[in-house]
Design a protein around this motif. Structure first.
Motif, PDB file in Angstrom:
ATOM      1  N   ALA A  65       0.828  -1.210   0.000  1.00  0.00           N
ATOM      2  CA  ALA A  65       0.000   0.000   0.000  1.00  0.00           C
ATOM      3  C   ALA A  65       0.861   1.257   0.000  1.00  0.00           C
ATOM      4  O   ALA A  65       0.568   2.222  -0.722  1.00  0.00           O
ATOM      5  CB  ALA A  65      -0.939  -0.005   1.207  1.00  0.00           C
ATOM      6  N   PHE A  66       1.930   1.265   0.791  1.00  0.00           N
ATOM      7  CA  PHE A  66       2.828   2.417   0.812  1.00  0.00           C
ATOM      8  C   PHE A  66       3.487   2.613  -0.552  1.00  0.00           C
ATOM      9  O   PHE A  66       3.538   3.731  -1.062  1.00  0.00           O
ATOM     10  CB  PHE A  66       3.907   2.246   1.892  1.00  0.00           C
ATOM     11  N   ILE A  67       3.994   1.532  -1.151  1.00  0.00           N
ATOM     12  CA  ILE A  67       4.682   1.644  -2.435  1.00  0.00           C
ATOM     13  C   ILE A  67       3.738   2.154  -3.519  1.00  0.00           C
ATOM     14  O   ILE A  67       4.059   3.100  -4.255  1.00  0.00           O
ATOM     15  CB  ILE A  67       5.307   0.292  -2.836  1.00  0.00           C
ATOM     16  N   VAL A  68       2.554   1.562  -3.606  1.00  0.00           N
ATOM     17  CA  VAL A  68       1.592   1.977  -4.634  1.00  0.00           C
ATOM     18  C   VAL A  68       1.159   3.422  -4.421  1.00  0.00           C
ATOM     19  O   VAL A  68       1.124   4.221  -5.367  1.00  0.00           O
ATOM     20  CB  VAL A  68       0.378   1.025  -4.647  1.00  0.00           C
ATOM     21  N   SER A  69       0.846   3.798  -3.183  1.00  0.00           N
ATOM     22  CA  SER A  69       0.380   5.164  -2.928  1.00  0.00           C
ATOM     23  C   SER A  69       1.474   6.191  -3.195  1.00  0.00           C
ATOM     24  O   SER A  69       1.195   7.279  -3.717  1.00  0.00           O
ATOM     25  CB  SER A  69      -0.157   5.296  -1.510  1.00  0.00           C
ATOM     26  N   LEU A  70       2.724   5.872  -2.883  1.00  0.00           N
ATOM     27  CA  LEU A  70       3.813   6.808  -3.150  1.00  0.00           C
ATOM     28  C   LEU A  70       4.057   6.971  -4.655  1.00  0.00           C
ATOM     29  O   LEU A  70       4.313   8.084  -5.133  1.00  0.00           O
ATOM     30  CB  LEU A  70       5.092   6.350  -2.450  1.00  0.00           C
ATOM     31  N   LEU A  71       3.963   5.883  -5.416  1.00  0.00           N
ATOM     32  CA  LEU A  71       4.131   5.977  -6.864  1.00  0.00           C
ATOM     33  C   LEU A  71       2.971   6.727  -7.516  1.00  0.00           C
ATOM     34  O   LEU A  71       3.176   7.554  -8.412  1.00  0.00           O
ATOM     35  CB  LEU A  71       4.283   4.581  -7.470  1.00  0.00           C
ATOM     36  N   VAL A  72       1.746   6.461  -7.058  1.00  0.00           N
ATOM     37  CA  VAL A  72       0.584   7.184  -7.576  1.00  0.00           C
ATOM     38  C   VAL A  72       0.705   8.674  -7.257  1.00  0.00           C
ATOM     39  O   VAL A  72       0.390   9.531  -8.088  1.00  0.00           O
ATOM     40  CB  VAL A  72      -0.729   6.588  -7.011  1.00  0.00           C
ATOM     41  N   ASP A  73       1.195   8.988  -6.067  1.00  0.00           N
ATOM     42  CA  ASP A  73       1.396  10.382  -5.683  1.00  0.00           C
ATOM     43  C   ASP A  73       2.345  11.079  -6.649  1.00  0.00           C
ATOM     44  O   ASP A  73       2.081  12.195  -7.089  1.00  0.00           O
ATOM     45  CB  ASP A  73       1.932  10.444  -4.244  1.00  0.00           C
ATOM     46  N   LEU A  74       3.444  10.432  -6.989  1.00  0.00           N
ATOM     47  CA  LEU A  74       4.399  11.033  -7.931  1.00  0.00           C
ATOM     48  C   LEU A  74       3.781  11.249  -9.312  1.00  0.00           C
ATOM     49  O   LEU A  74       3.987  12.294  -9.941  1.00  0.00           O
ATOM     50  CB  LEU A  74       5.652  10.166  -8.040  1.00  0.00           C
ATOM     51  N   VAL A  75       3.005  10.279  -9.781  1.00  0.00           N
ATOM     52  CA  VAL A  75       2.347  10.420 -11.083  1.00  0.00           C
ATOM     53  C   VAL A  75       1.336  11.564 -11.049  1.00  0.00           C
ATOM     54  O   VAL A  75       1.269  12.380 -11.977  1.00  0.00           O
ATOM     55  CB  VAL A  75       1.682   9.090 -11.497  1.00  0.00           C
ATOM     56  N   PHE A  76       0.545  11.656  -9.975  1.00  0.00           N
ATOM     57  CA  PHE A  76      -0.429  12.738  -9.844  1.00  0.00           C
ATOM     58  C   PHE A  76       0.253  14.094  -9.835  1.00  0.00           C
ATOM     59  O   PHE A  76      -0.223  15.042 -10.451  1.00  0.00           O
ATOM     60  CB  PHE A  76      -1.247  12.558  -8.565  1.00  0.00           C
ATOM     61  N   GLN A  77       1.382  14.192  -9.145  1.00  0.00           N
ATOM     62  CA  GLN A  77       2.090  15.469  -9.096  1.00  0.00           C
ATOM     63  C   GLN A  77       2.677  15.841 -10.459  1.00  0.00           C
ATOM     64  O   GLN A  77       2.656  17.009 -10.848  1.00  0.00           O
ATOM     65  CB  GLN A  77       3.196  15.420  -8.044  1.00  0.00           C
ATOM     66  N   MET A  78       3.197  14.855 -11.173  1.00  0.00           N
ATOM     67  CA  MET A  78       3.733  15.141 -12.511  1.00  0.00           C
ATOM     68  C   MET A  78       2.628  15.625 -13.448  1.00  0.00           C
ATOM     69  O   MET A  78       2.837  16.541 -14.251  1.00  0.00           O
ATOM     70  CB  MET A  78       4.414  13.897 -13.079  1.00  0.00           C
ATOM     71  N   TYR A  79       1.452  15.015 -13.327  1.00  0.00           N
ATOM     72  CA  TYR A  79       0.347  15.450 -14.178  1.00  0.00           C
ATOM     73  C   TYR A  79      -0.132  16.847 -13.792  1.00  0.00           C
ATOM     74  O   TYR A  79      -0.478  17.656 -14.655  1.00  0.00           O
ATOM     75  CB  TYR A  79      -0.801  14.446 -14.132  1.00  0.00           C
ATOM     76  N   MET A  80      -0.119  17.159 -12.512  1.00  0.00           N
ATOM     77  CA  MET A  80      -0.484  18.515 -12.075  1.00  0.00           C
ATOM     78  C   MET A  80       0.524  19.525 -12.626  1.00  0.00           C
ATOM     79  O   MET A  80       0.129  20.603 -13.080  1.00  0.00           O
ATOM     80  CB  MET A  80      -0.543  18.578 -10.545  1.00  0.00           C
ATOM     81  N   TYR A  81       1.783  19.175 -12.591  1.00  0.00           N
ATOM     82  CA  TYR A  81       2.808  20.057 -13.169  1.00  0.00           C
ATOM     83  C   TYR A  81       2.556  20.265 -14.664  1.00  0.00           C
ATOM     84  O   TYR A  81       2.663  21.385 -15.177  1.00  0.00           O
ATOM     85  CB  TYR A  81       4.205  19.485 -12.931  1.00  0.00           C
TER      86      TYR A  81
END
Length: 195
Positions: free
Chosen positions: A152-168
């Motif tokens: 859960a930690f690994i998936v949520s941290l990777l999803v967080d990075l993808v979401f931030q890149m898309y926001m950028y």
């Protein structure tokens, strides 16, 4: 030709605002979770507070982006565009450290679950400096098991990075749209200062 808002079926500005709200909400929730219960997963003080603080910082930047998008503020959009790459790099480093530290603390987390949810310490007993004696390790995490927590930690941290890149990406697209807007006067030759 670049798509304006590839993943959402909304116009660029509305989609970026919606994406920012989602990003701000889960970043705040994750940051508060780490600030409150992070001591059960990460064992070097103030490690969990740093991780949680970064999550709250991401939330703050997302809120600034939401306000900038709402007001069509060119200056604040540029501020967000400047800060997002640094935040993404910091969050990537945080993700690596969190995953490594979670793996290193596997035995300590299992010990906490086997000992009534008390916080692990070097002496094997709970310490008053790191936790209140009335709080214990959340029972749901012990029932899920370490492998589920780790995944859960690994998936949520990777999803967080993808979401931030898309926001950028959306902030960048909105800045370019503002720059190419025909009625907007640029910062040169007194454009912003015409009164």
């Amino acid at each position: 030709m670049w798509c304006d808002n590839c993943l959402l079926v909304l116009p660029l500005r509305g989609g970026a605002i919606a994406w920012g709200v989602v990003l701000a909400a889960y970043s705040l929730a994750g940051g508060l979770f780490l600030l409150i219960d992070g001591q059960y997963f990460f064992f070097f003080y103030p490690e969990w507070q740093i991780y949680g603080g970064i999550g709250v910082g991401v939330c703050a930047l997302a809120v600034i982006g939401i306000i900038a998008l709402s007001n069509r503020s060119y200056i604040w959009i540029r501020v967000c565009k400047f800060l997002w790459p640094f935040i993404i790099v910091i969050c990537a480093i945080r993700a690596i450290l969190m995953i490594v530290q979670l793996q290193r603390g596997k035995d300590k987390i299992i010990w906490e679950c086997n000992n009534g949810g008390q916080v692990w310490s070097e002496t094997g007993t709970t310490t008053a400096t790191t936790t209140d004696s009335s709080t214990t390790f959340p029972a749901g995490f012990c029932a899920a098991g370490f492998s589920s927590i780790n995944a859960a930690f690994i998936v949520s941290l990777l999803v967080d990075l993808v979401f931030q890149m898309y926001m950028y990406f959306m902030i960048w697209r909105f800045q370019k749209r503002l720059e190419h807007y025909t009625n907007m006067k640029g910062p040169f030759h007194g454009g912003y200062y015409n009164a």
